[in-house]
Write a protein that holds these residues in place. Structure first.
Motif, PDB file in Angstrom:
ATOM      1  N   VAL A  21      23.799  68.882 129.523  1.00 28.86           N
ATOM      2  CA  VAL A  21      23.188  69.108 128.211  1.00 28.86           C
ATOM      3  C   VAL A  21      23.705  68.009 127.282  1.00 28.86           C
ATOM      4  N   ILE A  22      22.808  67.180 126.768  1.00 26.89           N
ATOM      5  CA  ILE A  22      23.268  66.087 125.912  1.00 26.89           C
ATOM      6  C   ILE A  22      22.407  66.003 124.654  1.00 26.89           C
ATOM      7  N   GLY A  23      23.012  65.486 123.617  1.00 27.35           N
ATOM      8  CA  GLY A  23      22.282  65.324 122.361  1.00 27.35           C
ATOM      9  C   GLY A  23      21.435  64.053 122.413  1.00 27.35           C
ATOM     10  N   SER A  24      20.380  64.049 121.594  1.00 26.40           N
ATOM     11  CA  SER A  24      19.503  62.871 121.616  1.00 26.40           C
ATOM     12  C   SER A  24      20.231  61.624 121.136  1.00 26.40           C
ATOM     13  N   ALA A  25      21.195  61.765 120.207  1.00 26.85           N
ATOM     14  CA  ALA A  25      21.904  60.563 119.729  1.00 26.85           C
ATOM     15  C   ALA A  25      22.610  59.895 120.907  1.00 26.85           C
ATOM     16  N   ALA A  26      23.196  60.735 121.779  1.00 32.77           N
ATOM     17  CA  ALA A  26      23.897  60.196 122.946  1.00 32.77           C
ATOM     18  C   ALA A  26      22.904  59.550 123.920  1.00 32.77           C
ATOM     19  N   PHE A  27      21.804  60.250 124.184  1.00 33.17           N
ATOM     20  CA  PHE A  27      20.832  59.723 125.151  1.00 33.17           C
ATOM     21  C   PHE A  27      20.192  58.424 124.631  1.00 33.17           C
ATOM     22  N   VAL A  28      19.801  58.449 123.365  1.00 33.68           N
ATOM     23  CA  VAL A  28      19.184  57.253 122.758  1.00 33.68           C
ATOM     24  C   VAL A  28      20.207  56.105 122.747  1.00 33.68           C
ATOM     25  N   GLY A  29      21.460  56.451 122.386  1.00 35.70           N
ATOM     26  CA  GLY A  29      22.512  55.428 122.377  1.00 35.70           C
ATOM     27  C   GLY A  29      22.730  54.846 123.758  1.00 35.70           C
ATOM     28  N   TRP A  30      22.632  55.690 124.779  1.00 35.54           N
ATOM     29  CA  TRP A  30      22.838  55.233 126.169  1.00 35.54           C
ATOM     30  C   TRP A  30      21.786  54.192 126.561  1.00 35.54           C
TER      31      TRP A  30
END
Ligand code: NAP
Length: 436
Positions: A116-125
């Motif tokens: 489960v990850i936040g969009s900020a983390a996914f977008v940052g990745w």
């Protein structure tokens, strides 16, 4: 001469600098201070890599960045290397343009399970943000869920659904491209707790979904109110709903192996799995008289080994600066926080609106600054020279605009469209590239 510190070098920061130049001409010296050694914040780390036309706005900021009275001061963390109170002793005005980089948490059971990850983390990745270098989102099973019905949810769902070929011309980081290329995800379900009329998605972003190479949108016609109800919507929103209605009326292309399923009236209750996310338990909702989602008691499972929450952002707090918990932004009165201290962009308004919305914000904050210290008046504070001295004493080595240009020319620098960055860039790599 007046000295202004702008904290954050994203859109809100550069629009503010541009507006200050218009007020003061050469009689202002502006320091754009950023935690990252490279400028442009959201443009670099937030805007989707396959939306190069949006990223091109940085050319406008570059014009401002290259002017004589604007200085980029990268690799400096306000709140750690220097405090707001110290900046106020050095500058005539301090403007917080820190954006809203933190995910709003989804507070349901299971939201801390791996997967489960936040969009900020996914977008940052996928955008090469150093904070998310180690994210490794699980792409090894067939289904993913994205929670939220805004444009960020669409960005995440689209990136999960594109082929390597479709990323040509983008500046996605190479390692994200490789991972996505090997992804086993075939179904991305976008959960909206309310209905199609309540989406926060814009027509251009929705329209793209009809043209993906291997993924087809799936929308349930029964979720829509009668067609006449669309007439009450504003034209942009009506266009979005029309696109969704078209998706609903079209049989998903059987030649495309992937599906992007819009599940409306679907409120996540909890996330379950053995040691990692495996499914989201969802409750069917209806709208109450105020337009809010009300649970019906009917529940069902949506399988997902990857769950991305895209339910909005908040600004990071800053020591000594009043904060509005509900809004996830600094407490301010139309941009004014306190004497000589201002907020602009998402730090002022909260995380809504497009990049262009930050322009009037920047111009308004410049008006406030100019009202407090009229152009033509002078101050006694040292500005940039004082900051240089302070950082030097503390052993902090800022990067300037030339450093950034040098970084760009190295193998760890920023990719140009069509040539993805080779590896994850961390501030250490950037600084090493400068021989530090
Ligand atoms: P957003 O537009 O505010 O959307 C947030 C979504 O999350 C809403 O659908 C909201 O539903 C839902 N949500 C909130 N809390 C929830 C919960 N507890 N459970 C389930 N759903 C929940 O935010 P965003 O998508 O992060 O976008 C931020 C801003 O950036 C927006 O203005 C957006 O347009 C902009 N942006 C633009 C682009 C572009 O132009 N290409 C790309 C990305 C972002 P409710 O309505 O029911 O609260």
């Amino acid at each position: 001469m007046r000295h202004v510190a702008v904290i954050g070098s994203g859109p809100a920061g550069y629009y503010s600098a541009e507006a200050l130049q218009k007020h003061y001409g050469a009689d202002v010296s502006i320091d754009m201070i950023d935690r990252m050694p490279v400028p442009y914040g959201l443009i670099r780390f937030g805007v989707a890599p396959d939306h190069q036309s949006i990223k091109a706005v940085s050319k406008r900021y570059e014009k401002v960045a290259l002017s004589d009275n604007v200085r980029f001061v990268g690799n400096v963390t306000v709140g750690q290397d220097v405090s707001i109170a110290e900046l106020q002793e050095l500058y005539d005005a301090v403007i917080l343009a820190t954006g809203a980089p933190n995910d709003r948490p989804l507070e349901i059971p299971g939201s801390n399970l791996p997967g489960v990850i936040g969009s900020a983390a996914f977008v940052g990745w996928y955008n090469g943000h150093p904070d998310f270098a180690e994210l490794a989102p699980p792409l090894d099973a067939g289904a993913a869920v994205v929670i939220g019905n805004g444009n960020v949810a669409l960005d995440c769902a689209r990136i999960l659904s594109k082929t390597r070929h479709e990323f040509e011309g983008s500046d996605i980081v190479e390692h994200a491209l490789q991972a996505l290329d090997l992804s086993a995800i075939r179904t991305v379900t976008i959960l909206g707790r309310r209905g199609p009329h309540q989406i926060a998605m814009t027509p251009k972003e929705l329209g793209e979904l009809g043209h993906l190479e291997v993924s087809a949108p799936v929308v349930e016609g029964a979720d829509f109110p009668p067609l006449e109800a669309d007439e009450a919507l504003d034209p942009g929103h009506r266009k979005s709903i029309t696109i969704l209605r078209e998706f609903a009326a079209t049989e998903p292309d059987a030649a495309k192996p992937k599906r992007m399923v819009f599940d409306f009236f679907a409120k996540p209750l909890r996330i379950e799995g053995q040691g990692r996310a495996e499914r989201v338990i969802v409750e069917r909702t209806t709208l109450d008289e105020t337009g809010a989602a009300r649970g019906t008691g009917e529940t069902y499972d949506v399988p997902a080994s990857l769950v991305i929450t895209a339910i909005g952002y908040s600004s990071p707090r800053m020591d000594g600066v009043p904060y509005d918990d509900r809004g996830g932004k600094f407490r301010n009165d139309d941009g004014r926080i306190a004497d000589r201290l201002f907020a602009v962009g998402w730090a002022r308004r909260g995380p809504t609106g497009t990049i262009g919305t930050n322009r009037p914000d920047g111009y308004e904050v410049a008006e406030l600054v100019a009202a407090q210290m009229p152009p033509g008046t002078t101050g006694t504070l040292p500005g940039a020279e004082g900051l240089k001295r302070l950082l030097n004493e503390r052993g902090v080595m800022p990067t300037d605009y030339d450093d950034w240009r040098k970084i760009e020319e190295t193998e760890v620098g920023r990719a140009r469209p069509g040539s993805p960055r080779e590896k994850f860039v961390r501030p250490e790599d950037w600084l090493r590239a400068l021989g530090r």
